[in-house]
Enzyme design. Structure first.
Site, PDB file in Angstrom:
ATOM      1  N   HIS A  17       3.987   2.953  12.316  1.00 41.87           N
ATOM      2  CA  HIS A  17       3.128   4.133  12.554  1.00 41.87           C
ATOM      3  C   HIS A  17       3.767   5.182  13.474  1.00 41.87           C
ATOM      4  CE1 HIS A  17      -0.708   1.497  11.722  1.00 41.87           C
ATOM      5  NE2 HIS A  17       0.188   1.436  10.750  1.00 41.87           N
ATOM      6  N   ASP A  64       6.397   0.662   6.502  1.00 47.54           N
ATOM      7  CA  ASP A  64       4.940   0.536   6.332  1.00 47.54           C
ATOM      8  C   ASP A  64       4.429   1.663   5.457  1.00 47.54           C
ATOM      9  OD1 ASP A  64       2.323  -0.190   6.577  1.00 47.54           O
ATOM     10  OD2 ASP A  64       2.079   0.486   8.634  1.00 47.54           O
ATOM     11  N   ASP A  79       3.198  -6.359   3.367  1.00 45.75           N
ATOM     12  CA  ASP A  79       2.838  -5.247   4.261  1.00 45.75           C
ATOM     13  C   ASP A  79       3.225  -5.574   5.697  1.00 45.75           C
ATOM     14  OD1 ASP A  79       1.826  -2.903   5.286  1.00 45.75           O
ATOM     15  OD2 ASP A  79      -0.251  -3.602   5.321  1.00 45.75           O
ATOM     16  N   HIS A 108       0.831  -1.216   0.000  1.00 41.00           N
ATOM     17  CA  HIS A 108       0.000   0.000   0.000  1.00 41.00           C
ATOM     18  C   HIS A 108       0.862   1.261   0.000  1.00 41.00           C
ATOM     19  CE1 HIS A 108       0.263   0.976   4.374  1.00 41.00           C
ATOM     20  NE2 HIS A 108       0.238  -0.332   4.560  1.00 41.00           N
ATOM     21  N   GLU A 132      -4.805   1.914   2.717  1.00 41.74           N
ATOM     22  CA  GLU A 132      -4.901   0.768   3.631  1.00 41.74           C
ATOM     23  C   GLU A 132      -5.062   1.238   5.069  1.00 41.74           C
ATOM     24  OE1 GLU A 132      -3.619  -2.247   6.496  1.00 41.74           O
ATOM     25  OE2 GLU A 132      -2.660  -0.349   6.119  1.00 41.74           O
ATOM     26  N   GLU A 133      -4.351   2.309   5.410  1.00 45.40           N
ATOM     27  CA  GLU A 133      -4.246   2.688   6.820  1.00 45.40           C
ATOM     28  C   GLU A 133      -5.547   3.160   7.456  1.00 45.40           C
ATOM     29  OE1 GLU A 133      -1.927   1.870   8.489  1.00 45.40           O
ATOM     30  OE2 GLU A 133      -0.046   1.909   7.399  1.00 45.40           O
TER      31      GLU A 133
HETATM   32 ZN    ZN Z   1       0.796  -1.285   6.316  1.00 49.35          ZN
END
Ligand code: ZN
Length: 453
Positions: A420, A288, A350, A276, A322-323
Site C-alpha cells: 500500500h 499487491d 494475495d 485481486h 478487495e482493498e
Molecule cells: Zn491485496
C-alpha cells in the site's frame, strides 16, 4: 496370500501414481520457469496501466486488458461479472507538519482510503499519542477532546510471519478514527503498517462506525511517527497540522474478470485460482496484487501449453475491490450460490509474489487432510508449510458454500516493505520468484483436479 497380493498391487499402483504426478509437476515448473509469461503481463499492468483503485480509469483498463490476455491465450470461456464498487479519490497531495514552537518540520502522510477530507485550510491541533484503544479509553474525553490522536503501536518485529504482526496492529488503521472520535478527537494519525523504518507512508482501508462523527484520518511514515513521538515527549504541547481533500463519490460500475477451462469429466466441479485486480492509488500494485492476478492467469496458460485437459473446470478469477470494499469477492460467491455452482476449492494469491513457502487452508479436517497428502510431492519445490491457516479475503465468501479455501503462502519478510505504499512497483517483484509462485499453484491445481476433494 490374496491379501498380500492386493497389498503389493496397491503399493505398486500408488507409487506409480506418485511417480507420474512428480513427473507432471516437474513439467509444470519447467514450463513456467522457461516459457512463463506472468512477468510480461505484470509489466503491462504496472507500467502501461498503473494504479487500479476501484472506480478508477486504471481499474477499468485492467479489466479490459486481463480479459484480452485470457482471450488471446484461447481459454475456453472468458467473461465479466458486473459489480458496483465504492469510488474514493485522494485528490491533491496531502500536507502535514509538526509545529514545535517556532520550528515547522514536514512529515510524510497519506490519507487512508475512505477517509473524509479536512477543512480546506487543514486542521492544526495538539496531538496525543496512544498505543492502544484501551489507553485511549483511559485518557477519555478529558485528555482527547479537540486533539488529534496519534496511534503509534508498531507491528511486532518478533513475529516471524509478518502477517501476524500486521494483524496485531491494523485495527489502528481500520477503526482508529472512530475510536478517537468517540472521545471528541478532531483527527487521527496512524503509524504506517510496515516493519521498515523509512519515509514511505502506507495507505489502506478504514471504516467509520455508524453514529460517530467522521473525522479525517491519515497514515504517517514510521520515521515520521518516531520523530513525532520523540518530540512529543520533549514538548507535549506541540501542534500537528494536516490537510487532505479526499472524497467518496457515488458507487461506480466495475467487474470481476473470469477465464475458464472447462472440465472434461466433472465440469460442474470448479476450482478457482485468483487474485485481486484493484490496487491502491499510490503505486503500481505490483506485489499487491498484480502478482496474484498474473499468477492465476499463468496457471491456466501453463496447463494449456502442456496439453493438460483438466477433469474439472478451472477458473482464473481477477476479483475487483478487495482493498476498500470486497464487493467483487462477495459478488462472485453470491453468483456461485445463485447459479448453484459447486466450487470445490479456491486458491488465492494475495500475499505477494515472493518465494513460495506453502499453502494455508480454511476448511474441514477432511478437506485439509486431502491436501496434506501431497506434501511429499510439493516439498522439493520449497513448499514445506502446508496445513490449516488462512485463505484469502476475496475467496473468503465462498467458504459459506463449503469450498476449501487455500491461501498461497510466499515468504512474508518483505511484503510490508511495499504494501500500500508508493514503492509497490514492478521492480519490487522478482521474475523468478513470481514464476515459482505461479508454478506452485499450478501444481496444486493439477493435483486437486486429478484426485478431487
Ligand atoms: Zn491485496
Amino acid at each position: 496370500m490374496k491379501k498380500i497380493l492386493f497389498f503389493l498391487l496397491f503399493c505398486a499402483s500408488s507409487s506409480f501414481a506418485q511417480n507420474a504426478d512428480s513427473l507432471q509437476i516437474r513439467k509444470i515448473y519447467d514450463e513456467i520457469l522457461t516459457n512463463g509469461e506472468c512477468y510480461k503481463t505484470l509489466t503491462y499492468l504496472c507500467k502501461t496501466i498503473g494504479p487500479r483503485l476501484s472506480g478508477s480509469i486504471g481499474a477499468a483498463k485492467a479489466v479490459q486488458y486481463t480479459k484480452k490476455v485470457m482471450e488471446d491465450y484461447g481459454f475456453q470461456k472468458v467473461f465479466l461479472q458486473d459489480v458496483m464498487v465504492p469510488h474514493w479519490v485522494r485528490g491533491v497531495k496531502e500536507d502535514a507538519y509538526i509545529e514545535n514552537g517556532k520550528v515547522k518540520t514536514k512529515v510524510p502522510i497519506v490519507a487512508l482510503g475512505g477517509s473524509v477530507a479536512t477543512p480546506t485550510a487543514g486542521i492544526k491541533a495538539e496531538i496525543i499519542e496512544v498505543k492502544s484503544f484501551e489507553e485511549l479509553k483511559t485518557l477519555g474525553e478529558a485528555k482527547v477532546k479537540g486533539k488529534i490522536v496519534l496511534f503509534n503501536r508498531p507491528m511486532d518485529p518478533t513475529k516471524i510471519n509478518t502477517f501476524e504482526a500486521y494483524a496485531g496492529a491494523v485495527n489502528q488503521r481500520g477503526n482508529g478514527a472512530s475510536e478517537a472520535a468517540k472521545y471528541g478527537a478532531v483527527g487521527a494519525i496512524v503509524r504506517s503498517m510496515t516493519t521498515l523504518q523509512d519515509d514511505n507512508p502506507h495507505t489502506g482501508g478504514m471504516r467509520y462506525a455508524p453514529g460517530i462523527p467522521m473525522i479525517p484520518t491519515a497514515a504517517i511514515s514510521t520515521n515520521g511517527a518516531n520523530l513525532l513521538s520523540k518530540l512529543l515527549k520533549e514538548n507535549p504541547k506541540l501542534k500537528f497540522y494536516f490537510k487532505q481533500n479526499c472524497q467518496t463519490l457515488a458507487d461506480a460500475p466495475s467487474h470481476n474478470v473470469v477465464g475458464e477451462i472447462r472440465g472434461t469429466e466433472k465440469p460442474d466441479e470448479i476450482i478457482v485460482v485468483g487474485g485481486h485486480l484493484d490496487s491502491w492509488d499510490l503505486a503500481e500494485g505490483a506485489q499487491d496484487d498484480g502478482s496474484g492476478c498474473v499468477q492465476a492467469i499463468e496457471v491456466l496458460r501453463a496447463m494449456n501449453a502442456l496439453g493438460i485437459k483438466p477433469k474439472r473446470t478451472i477458473r482464473a478469477v481477477m476479483f475487483m475491490n478487495e482493498e476498500n470494499g470486497l464487493r467483487g469477492g462477495t459478488k462472485y460467491a453470491d453468483l456461485a450460490k445463485q447459479n448453484g455452482e459447486n466450487h470445490i476449492a479456491a486458491i488465492e494469491s494475495d500475499n505477494g509474489g515472493f518465494t513460495p513457502r506453502g499453502f494455508g487452508m480454511v476448511g474441514t479436517a477432511k478437506q485439509i487432510a486431502k491436501i496434506e497428502v501431497y506434501k511429499n510431492l510439493l516439498a522439493p519445490y520449497g513448499l514445506a508449510e502446508i496445513g490449516r491457516g488462512s485463505g484469502g479475503a476475496d475467496i473468503g465468501p465462498l467458504g459459506n458454500l463449503g469450498t476449501l479455501l487455500i491461501g498461497f503462502k510466499p515468504d512474508s519478510q518483505r511484503y510490508f516493505d511495499f504494501h500500500h505504499a508508493q514503492n509497490d512497483k514492478l521492480d519490487a517483484v522478482n521474475e523468478r520468484e513470481l514464476q515459482l509462485g505461479a508454478a506452485s499453484m499450478a501444481a496444486l491445481v493439477y493435483l486437486i483436479d486429478k484426485y478431487g476433494l
